[in-house]
Enzyme design. Structure first.
Site, PDB file in Angstrom:
ATOM      1  CE  LYS A  22      -1.738   1.668   3.913  1.00 26.39           C
ATOM      2  NZ  LYS A  22      -1.542   3.142   4.015  1.00 26.39           N
ATOM      3  CG  ASN A  23       2.475   2.575   3.555  1.00 22.19           C
ATOM      4  OD1 ASN A  23       1.361   3.091   3.432  1.00 22.19           O
ATOM      5  ND2 ASN A  23       2.899   2.092   4.711  1.00 22.19           N
ATOM      6  NE  ARG A  92      -1.838  13.023   8.119  1.00 20.70           N
ATOM      7  CZ  ARG A  92      -1.910  14.296   8.474  1.00 20.70           C
ATOM      8  NH1 ARG A  92      -3.046  14.790   8.901  1.00 20.70           N
ATOM      9  NH2 ARG A  92      -0.855  15.072   8.404  1.00 20.70           N
ATOM     10  CB  CYS A 116      -4.062  11.667  11.798  1.00 17.85           C
ATOM     11  SG  CYS A 116      -3.610   9.945  11.563  1.00 17.85           S
ATOM     12  NE  ARG A 121      -0.282  10.128  10.067  1.00 14.66           N
ATOM     13  CZ  ARG A 121      -0.686   9.001   9.471  1.00 14.66           C
ATOM     14  NH1 ARG A 121       0.179   8.260   8.815  1.00 14.66           N
ATOM     15  NH2 ARG A 121      -1.945   8.624   9.530  1.00 14.66           N
ATOM     16  N   PRO A 122       2.147  16.654  10.517  1.00 15.97           N
ATOM     17  CG  PRO A 122       3.762  17.964  11.561  1.00 15.97           C
ATOM     18  CD  PRO A 122       2.999  16.679  11.713  1.00 15.97           C
ATOM     19  CB  VAL A 123       1.785  18.894   5.165  1.00 18.16           C
ATOM     20  CG1 VAL A 123       0.959  17.623   5.227  1.00 18.16           C
ATOM     21  CG2 VAL A 123       0.892  20.126   5.356  1.00 18.16           C
ATOM     22  CG  ASP A 124       6.047  21.401   9.411  1.00 19.70           C
ATOM     23  OD1 ASP A 124       5.655  20.218   9.394  1.00 19.70           O
ATOM     24  OD2 ASP A 124       6.960  21.802  10.160  1.00 19.70           O
ATOM     25  CD  GLN A 125      10.053  19.798   8.190  1.00 21.04           C
ATOM     26  OE1 GLN A 125      11.167  19.908   7.676  1.00 21.04           O
ATOM     27  NE2 GLN A 125       9.614  20.652   9.108  1.00 21.04           N
ATOM     28  CG  ASP A 309       2.871   1.257   9.656  1.00 21.05           C
ATOM     29  OD1 ASP A 309       2.385   2.066  10.465  1.00 21.05           O
ATOM     30  OD2 ASP A 309       2.968   1.495   8.436  1.00 21.05           O
ATOM     31  NE  ARG A 401      -6.870   4.131   5.825  1.00 20.02           N
ATOM     32  CZ  ARG A 401      -5.850   4.428   6.635  1.00 20.02           C
ATOM     33  NH1 ARG A 401      -5.929   4.182   7.930  1.00 20.02           N
ATOM     34  NH2 ARG A 401      -4.743   4.949   6.141  1.00 20.02           N
TER      35      ARG A 401
END
Length: 426
Positions: A22-23, A92, A116, A121-125, A309, A401
């Site tokens: 999946k990933n 996400r 979440c 799990r921020p997206v600032d990076q 995981d 999922r």
């Protein structure tokens, strides 16, 4: 809402095939946005997250044909460079369209992912890296609005190791002008798989799988055919299930080299494992009392260390080990929600900050439990396979999922497991 009913207490035996990862699938699907030529992917798992990503790509204008484990994509004529909130909020990984859209079309409008269950799990990076490459980015009404005539290569050092951040920036950089260096990059095998797919499309990438990735931008990419790598977390989940229940199972279509930390801990617990290039065999005697598996303490961290995981699955395994173990979670701050549910099955687990203290008991007993996230679901399935009597697991849409037909695969190994559709009697 579907649920699983599992009658536990039996050993698992036989052979099981691992599905595609999946990933790895999700970012590679997004990579198809980088070219107008056809992209064909094989070994694609049928999962809710994959269906959500395909729905998003179709909404953007990508033509998608899905047959069996093969997906063919064509992004030659896109008419909407946007990822709306109603799709991003359910998964996400939808943020992964940001880099490819911006790199190829010079603009993108992508919803902020929002909350979440297992932690922020921020997206600032992602934003920081794209700005370093020359993008103008604004946040308006919950959306990331990004624009750039053409991205420029840059040296980017992320403040933290981020898998989706590394993937997004790598996809953006392949069409940027000049060289991009990603330092403090994530090293996961799925990032290597994405890089191999991009190289197949004509990208110039070196260092994937290390903490420093170099990308030399090219003017355009072409189509490709790529086979998605096996799912290492699904593989590890089946191995944990056999270790917990006892039995002997041959896992085919795996990639053992991506599972060193998991295999090492299973051997430490007392499981016997053999492996070839694309298979693993596990054997565990079903015993009680002092002959039970040994407890193994784990501490999650970025690859190649023990994966977050697999934490819930090992929690279930440790719950019936002979002794006490410590499971420390360093990646996500709220990833112990399965503890209360395992305790409902008779486990003896206490939480102290970021560590769960697991006191192994001789047996678990069936009960009604509720899944809270994807990997928690897998841990509860293992707990139910161990438990004597019937266990009902609600909210298994989380499981769907990330695991393709898990109940059918486990039933093929002798598990007494069935899916009960909404409205059916318990």
């Amino acid at each position: 809402m579907d649920r699983l009913v599992i009658s536990g207490g039996g050993a698992l035996t036989g052979e099981v095939a691992v599905s595609g990862a999946k990933n790895a699938t999700l970012p590679i699907l997004c990579a198809a946005l980088l070219t107008g030529e056809p992209v064909q992917l094989d070994n694609v798992p049928r999962l809710r997250d994959v269906a959500t990503m395909v729905k998003l790509l179709r909404q953007i204008g990508v033509q998608v044909e899905h047959s069996g484990d093969r997906v063919e994509l064509s992004a030659h004529a896109l008419d909407r460079l946007e990822a709306p909130y109603d799709l991003v909020k359910t998964m996400r990984a939808s943020i992964l369209v940001l880099g490819p859209l911006l790199a190829r079309f010079g603009e993108a409008r992508v919803s902020l992912p929002g909350g979440c269950a297992i932690g922020p799990r921020p997206v600032d990076q992602h934003i920081k890296g794209l700005q370093a490459m020359g993008a103008a980015i604004e946040i308006e009404q919950g959306y990331i609005i990004a624009r750039a005539q053409r991205l420029r290569g840059a040296r980017i050092v992320t403040d933290m190791v981020t898998v989706t951040g590394t993937e997004n920036l790598m996809m953006a950089a392949v069409l940027a002008e000049g060289q991009t260096i990603l330092e403090n990059a994530a090293r996961e095998p799925e990032i290597v798989d994405l890089a191999e797919a991009l190289v197949g499309m004509g990208a110039k990438i070196s260092g994937a799988g290390t903490d420093c990735i170099s990308i030399e931008g090219v003017p355009r990419l072409h189509g490709t055919r790529h086979r998605v790598m096996p799912d290492r977390i699904e593989t590890g989940t089946f191995l944990c299930a056999v270790a917990a229940t006892g039995g002997e199972v041959f896992v085919r279509g795996a990639r053992p080299a991506t599972l060193d930390a998991v295999v090492e801990k299973l051997r430490e617990a007392g499981a016997a494992l053999e492996a070839g290039p694309d298979w693993i065999r596990i054997r565990v005697a079903k015993t009680r009392g002092n002959g039970r598996l040994k407890p193994v303490s784990v501490r999650t961290s970025e690859y190649p260390a023990f994966p977050t995981d697999m934490q819930a699955q090992f929690m279930a395994l440790n719950s019936i080990a002979h002794g006490t173990s410590r499971v420390t979670e360093t990646i996500f701050e709220n990833r112990f929600m399965h503890v209360a549910e395992l305790n409902r099955l008779g486990a003896d687990i206490e939480i102290e900050g970021i560590t769960a203290i697991v006191n192994g008991v001789e047996s678990l007993s069936g009960a009604s439990v509720m899944a809270t996230d994807l990997r928690a679901s897998a841990g509860l399935v293992i707990g139910a396979l161990i438990a004597e009597g019937d266990t009902t697991i609600d909210r298994i849409y989380h499981l769907d999922r990330g695991y393709e037909q898990m109940e059918k695969k486990l039933a093929g190994l002798g598990a007494r497991i069935r899916r009960v559709a909404s409205g059916e009697g318990r």
